[in-house]
Motif scaffolding. Structure first.
Motif, PDB file in Angstrom:
ATOM      1  N   VAL A   1      42.487  40.016-104.337  1.00 18.48           N
ATOM      2  CA  VAL A   1      41.332  40.634-105.032  1.00 18.48           C
ATOM      3  C   VAL A   1      41.099  42.095-104.570  1.00 18.48           C
ATOM      4  CG1 VAL A   1      39.308  41.046-106.136  1.00 18.48           C
ATOM      5  CG2 VAL A   1      40.256  38.726-106.331  1.00 18.48           C
ATOM      6  N   ARG A   2      40.811  42.332-103.264  1.00 15.90           N
ATOM      7  CA  ARG A   2      40.621  43.423-102.544  1.00 15.90           C
ATOM      8  C   ARG A   2      41.976  44.334-102.659  1.00 15.90           C
ATOM      9  NH1 ARG A   2      37.939  40.197 -98.863  1.00 15.90           N
ATOM     10  NH2 ARG A   2      39.911  40.122 -97.303  1.00 15.90           N
ATOM     11  N   GLN A   3      43.055  43.780-102.338  1.00 13.60           N
ATOM     12  CA  GLN A   3      44.450  44.551-102.372  1.00 13.60           C
ATOM     13  C   GLN A   3      44.556  45.090-103.830  1.00 13.60           C
ATOM     14  OE1 GLN A   3      46.290  45.251 -99.805  1.00 13.60           O
ATOM     15  NE2 GLN A   3      47.568  46.537-101.011  1.00 13.60           N
ATOM     16  N   ILE A   4      44.416  44.343-104.695  1.00 17.18           N
ATOM     17  CA  ILE A   4      44.509  45.027-106.191  1.00 17.18           C
ATOM     18  C   ILE A   4      43.620  45.867-106.447  1.00 17.18           C
ATOM     19  CG2 ILE A   4      44.508  44.330-108.640  1.00 17.18           C
ATOM     20  CD1 ILE A   4      47.020  43.385-107.316  1.00 17.18           C
ATOM     21  N   HIS A   5      42.365  45.933-106.046  1.00 18.40           N
ATOM     22  CA  HIS A   5      41.369  47.068-106.385  1.00 18.40           C
ATOM     23  C   HIS A   5      41.555  48.192-105.550  1.00 18.40           C
ATOM     24  CE1 HIS A   5      37.434  48.704-106.918  1.00 18.40           C
ATOM     25  NE2 HIS A   5      37.417  49.223-105.747  1.00 18.40           N
TER      26      HIS A   5
ATOM     27  N   TRP B   1      47.058  41.826 -96.947  1.00 18.22           N
ATOM     28  CA  TRP B   1      46.998  40.815 -98.113  1.00 18.22           C
ATOM     29  C   TRP B   1      47.595  39.301 -97.425  1.00 18.22           C
ATOM     30  CZ3 TRP B   1      51.020  38.496-101.191  1.00 18.22           C
ATOM     31  CH2 TRP B   1      50.517  37.385-102.062  1.00 18.22           C
ATOM     32  N   THR B   2      46.930  38.337 -97.344  1.00 23.07           N
ATOM     33  CA  THR B   2      47.581  37.123 -96.888  1.00 23.07           C
ATOM     34  C   THR B   2      47.741  36.210 -97.972  1.00 23.07           C
ATOM     35  OG1 THR B   2      45.383  37.086 -95.784  1.00 23.07           O
ATOM     36  CG2 THR B   2      47.012  36.019 -94.381  1.00 23.07           C
ATOM     37  N   PRO B   3      49.253  35.758 -98.101  1.00 20.82           N
ATOM     38  CA  PRO B   3      49.281  34.863 -99.323  1.00 20.82           C
ATOM     39  C   PRO B   3      48.626  33.507 -99.199  1.00 20.82           C
ATOM     40  CG  PRO B   3      51.587  35.725 -98.109  1.00 20.82           C
ATOM     41  CD  PRO B   3      50.257  36.061 -97.304  1.00 20.82           C
TER      42      PRO B   3
ATOM     43  N   ASP C   1      54.235  29.053-112.754  1.00 20.75           N
ATOM     44  CA  ASP C   1      52.811  28.374-113.197  1.00 20.75           C
ATOM     45  C   ASP C   1      52.009  28.631-112.037  1.00 20.75           C
ATOM     46  OD1 ASP C   1      54.300  26.714-111.516  1.00 20.75           O
ATOM     47  OD2 ASP C   1      53.555  24.847-112.874  1.00 20.75           O
ATOM     48  N   THR C   2      52.126  29.231-111.017  1.00 22.96           N
ATOM     49  CA  THR C   2      51.373  29.092-109.822  1.00 22.96           C
ATOM     50  C   THR C   2      50.411  30.605-110.029  1.00 22.96           C
ATOM     51  OG1 THR C   2      52.860  30.317-108.382  1.00 22.96           O
ATOM     52  CG2 THR C   2      53.001  28.150-108.214  1.00 22.96           C
ATOM     53  N   PRO C   3      49.365  30.622-109.501  1.00 18.71           N
ATOM     54  CA  PRO C   3      48.373  31.793-109.739  1.00 18.71           C
ATOM     55  C   PRO C   3      49.157  32.870-108.907  1.00 18.71           C
ATOM     56  CG  PRO C   3      47.114  29.998-109.084  1.00 18.71           C
ATOM     57  CD  PRO C   3      48.489  29.576-108.782  1.00 18.71           C
ATOM     58  N   ALA C   4      48.820  34.267-109.314  1.00 14.34           N
ATOM     59  CA  ALA C   4      49.434  35.357-108.472  1.00 14.34           C
ATOM     60  C   ALA C   4      48.912  35.624-107.315  1.00 14.34           C
ATOM     61  CB  ALA C   4      49.100  36.679-109.464  1.00 14.34           C
ATOM     62  N   TRP C   5      47.608  35.017-106.691  1.00 21.16           N
ATOM     63  CA  TRP C   5      47.207  35.246-105.537  1.00 21.16           C
ATOM     64  C   TRP C   5      47.761  34.403-104.473  1.00 21.16           C
ATOM     65  CZ3 TRP C   5      44.840  30.873-103.865  1.00 21.16           C
ATOM     66  CH2 TRP C   5      44.323  30.137-104.755  1.00 21.16           C
ATOM     67  N   GLN C   6      48.192  33.453-104.878  1.00 27.38           N
ATOM     68  CA  GLN C   6      49.353  32.342-103.975  1.00 27.38           C
ATOM     69  C   GLN C   6      50.403  33.051-103.338  1.00 27.38           C
ATOM     70  OE1 GLN C   6      49.799  28.517-105.537  1.00 27.38           O
ATOM     71  NE2 GLN C   6      47.754  27.952-105.183  1.00 27.38           N
ATOM     72  N   GLY C   7      50.937  33.718-104.087  1.00 26.35           N
ATOM     73  CA  GLY C   7      52.298  34.561-103.763  1.00 26.35           C
ATOM     74  C   GLY C   7      53.377  33.741-103.027  1.00 26.35           C
ATOM     75  N   ALA C   8      54.209  34.342-102.708  1.00 29.46           N
ATOM     76  CA  ALA C   8      55.614  33.732-102.222  1.00 29.46           C
ATOM     77  C   ALA C   8      55.793  33.984-100.559  1.00 29.46           C
ATOM     78  CB  ALA C   8      57.034  34.351-102.817  1.00 29.46           C
TER      79      ALA C   8
ATOM     80  N   ARG D   1      42.510  34.240-101.973  1.00 27.39           N
ATOM     81  CA  ARG D   1      42.376  35.032-103.452  1.00 27.39           C
ATOM     82  C   ARG D   1      41.476  36.233-102.915  1.00 27.39           C
ATOM     83  NH1 ARG D   1      38.892  35.373-107.597  1.00 27.39           N
ATOM     84  NH2 ARG D   1      39.990  35.246-109.611  1.00 27.39           N
ATOM     85  N   ASP D   2      40.574  36.141-101.942  1.00 24.58           N
ATOM     86  CA  ASP D   2      39.767  37.464-101.898  1.00 24.58           C
ATOM     87  C   ASP D   2      40.255  38.415-101.532  1.00 24.58           C
ATOM     88  OD1 ASP D   2      37.471  35.914-102.961  1.00 24.58           O
ATOM     89  OD2 ASP D   2      37.041  35.343-100.811  1.00 24.58           O
ATOM     90  N   SER D   3      41.207  38.229-100.423  1.00 23.15           N
ATOM     91  CA  SER D   3      42.202  39.481 -99.957  1.00 23.15           C
ATOM     92  C   SER D   3      42.942  39.995-101.049  1.00 23.15           C
ATOM     93  CB  SER D   3      42.851  39.166 -98.653  1.00 23.15           C
ATOM     94  OG  SER D   3      44.045  38.242 -99.029  1.00 23.15           O
TER      95      SER D   3
END
Length: 77
Positions: free
Chosen positions: A60-64, A51-53, A34-41, A56-58
């Motif tokens: 989004v940039r990594q996914i793009h 990408w830093t867990p 249930d945690t957002p994907a951008w929080q990560g493990a 959120r902005d990093s």
């Protein structure tokens, strides 16, 4: 008689062999879905560079950036 007994024992062995399945639960570090994907493990060795867990902005940039590698219009000259 021996043949019937051998067949019965082998069938019983096959039926019992199916009962030894292990539980297919996830590990403790990946149970939270249930945690957002951008929080990560944190501590995940498969985190992409740049990408830093928790940021959120990093994320989004990594996914793009990853999506641009799959864009066929960018691959063709």
């Amino acid at each position: 008689m021996n043949r019937a007994l051998l067949i019965a024992l082998s069938l019983a062995g096959l039926l019992i062999a199916g009962c030894g399945e292990k539980a297919q639960t996830s590990t403790a570090s990946f149970k939270k879905s249930d945690t957002p994907a951008w929080q990560g493990a944190p501590g995940d060795p498969f985190v992409a560079k740049g990408w830093t867990p928790g940021d959120r902005d990093s994320w989004v940039r990594q996914i793009h950036e990853r999506n641009q590698y799959q864009n066929e219009y960018n691959k063709t000259p």
